[in-house]
Design a protein around this motif. Structure first.
Motif, short mmCIF file in Angstrom:
data_model
loop_
_atom_site.label_atom_id
_atom_site.label_comp_id
_atom_site.label_asym_id
_atom_site.label_seq_id
_atom_site.Cartn_x
_atom_site.Cartn_y
_atom_site.Cartn_z
N ILE A 3 13.85 -6.60 13.56
CA ILE A 3 12.80 -6.62 12.55
C ILE A 3 11.50 -6.17 13.20
N ASP A 4 10.84 -5.20 12.60
CA ASP A 4 9.55 -4.73 13.09
C ASP A 4 8.47 -5.63 12.49
N PRO A 5 7.81 -6.46 13.32
CA PRO A 5 6.82 -7.39 12.79
C PRO A 5 5.63 -6.72 12.11
N ALA A 6 5.37 -5.47 12.41
CA ALA A 6 4.25 -4.78 11.78
C ALA A 6 4.52 -4.48 10.31
N LEU A 7 5.78 -4.50 9.90
CA LEU A 7 6.13 -4.18 8.52
C LEU A 7 6.12 -5.39 7.60
N TYR A 8 6.08 -6.60 8.16
CA TYR A 8 6.19 -7.82 7.37
C TYR A 8 4.90 -8.62 7.42
N VAL A 9 4.63 -9.34 6.31
CA VAL A 9 3.47 -10.23 6.23
C VAL A 9 3.95 -11.60 5.76
N HIS A 13 -0.13 -14.05 2.53
CA HIS A 13 -0.79 -12.74 2.52
C HIS A 13 -0.14 -11.82 1.49
N ALA A 14 1.18 -11.87 1.38
CA ALA A 14 1.89 -11.07 0.38
C ALA A 14 1.47 -11.44 -1.03
N ALA A 15 1.25 -12.74 -1.26
CA ALA A 15 0.81 -13.20 -2.59
C ALA A 15 -0.58 -12.64 -2.91
N GLU A 16 -1.46 -12.60 -1.93
CA GLU A 16 -2.79 -12.01 -2.14
C GLU A 16 -2.68 -10.52 -2.48
N LEU A 17 -1.82 -9.81 -1.77
CA LEU A 17 -1.64 -8.39 -2.02
C LEU A 17 -1.08 -8.13 -3.42
N ALA A 18 -0.18 -9.00 -3.87
CA ALA A 18 0.48 -8.81 -5.16
C ALA A 18 -0.30 -9.42 -6.32
N GLY A 19 -1.25 -10.30 -6.03
CA GLY A 19 -2.04 -10.93 -7.07
C GLY A 19 -1.31 -12.06 -7.78
N VAL A 20 -0.45 -12.76 -7.05
CA VAL A 20 0.28 -13.91 -7.60
C VAL A 20 0.09 -15.10 -6.67
N LEU A 23 3.47 -19.83 -4.24
CA LEU A 23 4.71 -20.42 -4.71
C LEU A 23 5.57 -19.38 -5.43
N TRP A 24 4.96 -18.57 -6.28
CA TRP A 24 5.72 -17.56 -7.01
C TRP A 24 6.28 -16.50 -6.05
N MET A 25 5.51 -16.10 -5.05
CA MET A 25 5.98 -15.11 -4.08
C MET A 25 7.15 -15.68 -3.27
N ARG A 26 7.05 -16.95 -2.90
CA ARG A 26 8.15 -17.59 -2.16
C ARG A 26 9.40 -17.68 -3.02
N THR A 27 9.24 -17.99 -4.31
CA THR A 27 10.36 -18.04 -5.23
C THR A 27 11.02 -16.68 -5.35
N LEU A 28 10.23 -15.63 -5.45
CA LEU A 28 10.77 -14.27 -5.52
C LEU A 28 11.56 -13.94 -4.26
N ALA A 29 11.07 -14.38 -3.10
CA ALA A 29 11.75 -14.12 -1.84
C ALA A 29 13.08 -14.87 -1.77
N ILE A 30 13.07 -16.14 -2.14
CA ILE A 30 14.29 -16.95 -2.08
C ILE A 30 15.35 -16.40 -3.03
N GLU A 31 14.93 -15.98 -4.22
CA GLU A 31 15.87 -15.45 -5.21
C GLU A 31 16.33 -14.03 -4.89
N ALA A 49 6.75 -3.95 -0.22
CA ALA A 49 7.30 -4.61 -1.41
C ALA A 49 6.22 -5.45 -2.09
N ALA A 50 5.39 -6.11 -1.29
CA ALA A 50 4.31 -6.93 -1.85
C ALA A 50 3.24 -6.06 -2.50
N GLU A 51 2.91 -4.94 -1.86
CA GLU A 51 1.89 -4.06 -2.41
C GLU A 51 2.37 -3.38 -3.69
#
Length: 69
Positions: A3-9, A13-20, A23-31, A49-51
């Motif tokens: 896994i390239d750590p530069a590609l993941y947040v 931080h992903a929730a801020e980028l997506a505007g959600v 908790l919702w971002m974590r739910t999307l990841a788990i599902e 994916a977040a952007e």
């Protein structure tokens, strides 16, 4: 699996980028609805994916009704 750590947040931080919420971002990841990986109990989301995530326009709680006359 490499896994390239530069590609993941982090989920926060992903929730801020997506505007959600986080908790919702974590739910999307788990599902599996957004590309993510869990490392030692911490979820990391693919930055692109977040952007590129877009909420459904009718998703969420309704804003309320107009007042009656």
């Amino acid at each position: 699996m490499k896994i390239d750590p530069a590609l993941y947040v982090t989920v926060g931080h992903a929730a801020e980028l997506a505007g959600v919420s986080r908790l919702w971002m974590r739910t999307l990841a788990i599902e599996g609805r957004i590309q993510a990986v869990e490392i030692d109990g911490i979820w990391f989301v693919l930055r692109t994916a977040a952007e590129g995530f877009e909420r459904h326009p009718t998703a969420g709680r309704p804003r309320g009704r107009k007042p009656r006359k």
